[in-house]
Design a protein around this motif. Sequence first.
Motif, short mmCIF file in Angstrom:
data_model
loop_
_atom_site.label_atom_id
_atom_site.label_comp_id
_atom_site.label_asym_id
_atom_site.label_seq_id
_atom_site.Cartn_x
_atom_site.Cartn_y
_atom_site.Cartn_z
N ASN A 82 0.81 -1.22 0.00
CA ASN A 82 0.00 0.00 0.00
C ASN A 82 0.85 1.27 0.00
O ASN A 82 0.43 2.32 0.50
CB ASN A 82 -0.97 0.03 1.19
N VAL A 83 2.02 1.17 -0.57
CA VAL A 83 2.88 2.34 -0.74
C VAL A 83 2.61 2.94 -2.12
O VAL A 83 2.67 2.24 -3.14
CB VAL A 83 4.37 1.97 -0.61
N ARG A 84 2.32 4.21 -2.16
CA ARG A 84 2.05 4.87 -3.43
C ARG A 84 3.34 5.03 -4.21
O ARG A 84 4.31 5.61 -3.70
CB ARG A 84 1.39 6.22 -3.20
N ILE A 85 3.34 4.55 -5.45
CA ILE A 85 4.56 4.62 -6.26
C ILE A 85 4.43 5.60 -7.42
O ILE A 85 5.43 5.97 -8.04
CB ILE A 85 4.95 3.23 -6.80
N ASP A 86 3.20 6.03 -7.72
CA ASP A 86 3.02 6.98 -8.82
C ASP A 86 1.65 7.64 -8.68
O ASP A 86 0.72 7.04 -8.13
CB ASP A 86 3.14 6.28 -10.18
N GLU A 87 1.53 8.85 -9.17
CA GLU A 87 0.26 9.58 -9.14
C GLU A 87 0.26 10.58 -10.28
O GLU A 87 1.29 11.21 -10.56
CB GLU A 87 0.07 10.29 -7.80
N TRP A 88 -0.89 10.74 -10.96
CA TRP A 88 -0.94 11.65 -12.10
C TRP A 88 -2.39 11.99 -12.43
O TRP A 88 -3.33 11.34 -11.95
CB TRP A 88 -0.26 11.03 -13.32
N THR A 89 -2.56 12.98 -13.28
CA THR A 89 -3.86 13.36 -13.82
C THR A 89 -3.89 12.94 -15.28
O THR A 89 -3.00 13.29 -16.05
CB THR A 89 -4.10 14.88 -13.71
N THR A 90 -4.90 12.18 -15.66
CA THR A 90 -4.96 11.65 -17.02
C THR A 90 -5.13 12.78 -18.04
O THR A 90 -5.77 13.79 -17.77
CB THR A 90 -6.12 10.64 -17.17
N ASP A 91 -4.54 12.56 -19.22
CA ASP A 91 -4.62 13.55 -20.28
C ASP A 91 -5.19 12.98 -21.58
O ASP A 91 -5.10 13.60 -22.64
CB ASP A 91 -3.24 14.15 -20.56
N GLY A 92 -5.78 11.79 -21.49
CA GLY A 92 -6.34 11.15 -22.67
C GLY A 92 -5.39 10.17 -23.34
O GLY A 92 -5.78 9.47 -24.28
N ASN A 93 -4.14 10.11 -22.86
CA ASN A 93 -3.15 9.18 -23.41
C ASN A 93 -2.76 8.14 -22.35
O ASN A 93 -2.85 8.41 -21.15
CB ASN A 93 -1.90 9.94 -23.85
N PRO A 94 -2.31 6.94 -22.78
CA PRO A 94 -1.86 5.94 -21.81
C PRO A 94 -0.70 6.47 -20.97
O PRO A 94 0.19 7.15 -21.48
CB PRO A 94 -1.42 4.76 -22.70
N HIS A 95 -0.72 6.16 -19.68
CA HIS A 95 0.34 6.60 -18.77
C HIS A 95 1.27 5.41 -18.52
O HIS A 95 0.83 4.32 -18.16
CB HIS A 95 -0.28 7.07 -17.45
N GLN A 96 2.57 5.63 -18.72
CA GLN A 96 3.55 4.56 -18.58
C GLN A 96 4.01 4.42 -17.14
O GLN A 96 4.35 5.40 -16.47
CB GLN A 96 4.75 4.80 -19.48
N LEU A 97 4.04 3.16 -16.67
CA LEU A 97 4.57 2.84 -15.35
C LEU A 97 5.86 2.04 -15.54
O LEU A 97 5.87 1.02 -16.23
CB LEU A 97 3.58 1.99 -14.54
N SER A 98 6.92 2.49 -14.92
CA SER A 98 8.19 1.79 -15.00
C SER A 98 8.67 1.45 -13.59
O SER A 98 8.12 1.93 -12.59
CB SER A 98 9.24 2.65 -15.71
N GLY A 99 9.71 0.62 -13.51
CA GLY A 99 10.27 0.27 -12.22
C GLY A 99 9.42 -0.70 -11.43
O GLY A 99 9.53 -0.77 -10.19
N LEU A 100 8.59 -1.48 -12.12
CA LEU A 100 7.73 -2.45 -11.43
C LEU A 100 8.49 -3.75 -11.16
O LEU A 100 9.45 -4.09 -11.85
CB LEU A 100 6.48 -2.74 -12.27
N LYS A 101 8.01 -4.49 -10.17
CA LYS A 101 8.67 -5.72 -9.77
C LYS A 101 7.88 -6.92 -10.24
O LYS A 101 6.67 -7.00 -10.04
CB LYS A 101 8.83 -5.76 -8.24
N GLN A 102 8.57 -7.85 -10.87
CA GLN A 102 7.91 -9.05 -11.37
C GLN A 102 7.33 -9.85 -10.20
O GLN A 102 7.97 -10.04 -9.17
CB GLN A 102 8.90 -9.92 -12.15
N GLY A 103 6.08 -10.32 -10.38
CA GLY A 103 5.41 -11.08 -9.34
C GLY A 103 4.65 -10.23 -8.34
O GLY A 103 3.90 -10.74 -7.51
N GLU A 104 4.82 -8.91 -8.41
CA GLU A 104 4.17 -8.00 -7.46
C GLU A 104 2.74 -7.69 -7.92
O GLU A 104 2.45 -7.59 -9.10
CB GLU A 104 4.98 -6.70 -7.37
N VAL A 105 1.85 -7.54 -6.94
CA VAL A 105 0.47 -7.13 -7.21
C VAL A 105 0.37 -5.63 -6.96
O VAL A 105 0.73 -5.13 -5.89
CB VAL A 105 -0.52 -7.88 -6.31
#
Length: 289
Positions: A82-105
């Motif tokens: 439950n640690v916030r890793i990213d936050e943004w306001t949508t602009d109509g385009n897909p938002h990219q998430l990087s730095g994710l851990k394999q196997g993580e929910v």
Amino acid sequence: TPHKLDRTLLKADRYYAIRESEAPVGYFLMAQDESFYIDPNYVGQTYTLTAKNQPISYYINKVNTDGEPVAGARLAVYDSSNVRIDEWTTDGNPHQLSGLKQGEVYSIEESSAPAGYYASSKRVEFTVNSTSLEDQQNNFYVEVTDIPIEFYVEKIDESTKQRLGGVEITLQSEAGNDIAVITTSDNSAVKIPGEYLEAGKTYRLHETKALDGYYYADDDMTFTVPSTVEEAKGQKSSYFTKIIKDKRIRYSVAKVNEETNSNVAGATLGLYADPYGNTLLHSWVTTEE
């Protein structure tokens, strides 16, 4: 920095393999082993092996129920702790998430929706569980769907219950500030444009132009947009159609004898649109009835 293998571990004329047991955060585990061969004919040869990792990138799409992009929503992504890793306001385009851990929910939470939509009430979860982008088969796109706010208004004759078209209704804020003008139809209820409505807010419907032959509505109609999708689903469908009733203007004119107060027949009377008698609207001959 390249890792140098102890030469005592290697022998000529043999095949070896490099296998990754754990990938760094933000990368997929190597999909397959990297093999190499020690050629006995190349004495003194230095071998350099490059093992490549594919970066983990997920894309978050904010869409409506028609699959169209939605801008103006506030989203945040949380890991399994439950640690916030990213936050943004949508602009109509897909938002990219990087730095994710394999196997993580991970979970996506919407804190606010743009005008015209209810915010998603539940978090959307996704798991990084494939070994590579090829294995993902485009599952690295996660959609968060907003439900549109839909309210309708119709004007009817109080007596006949028939719809009245051409009546102008002004949508106002709770404080009485004008937002938009809606013209009613005699065919169906008219949808209030969703971009003027926000979840949890109260609005007024004020009649600003009545049809000829009708009084203006006695009072403004107020309504409150549900705060959440669950609250909206708990309302009856009739709650979302606001029906405003108008009364007909009815006047009777009688010509009477001043002394007997009985009806007088044969008098020609006229109704004029002004107090000076310049514009005749209607004339008739009185009867004794």
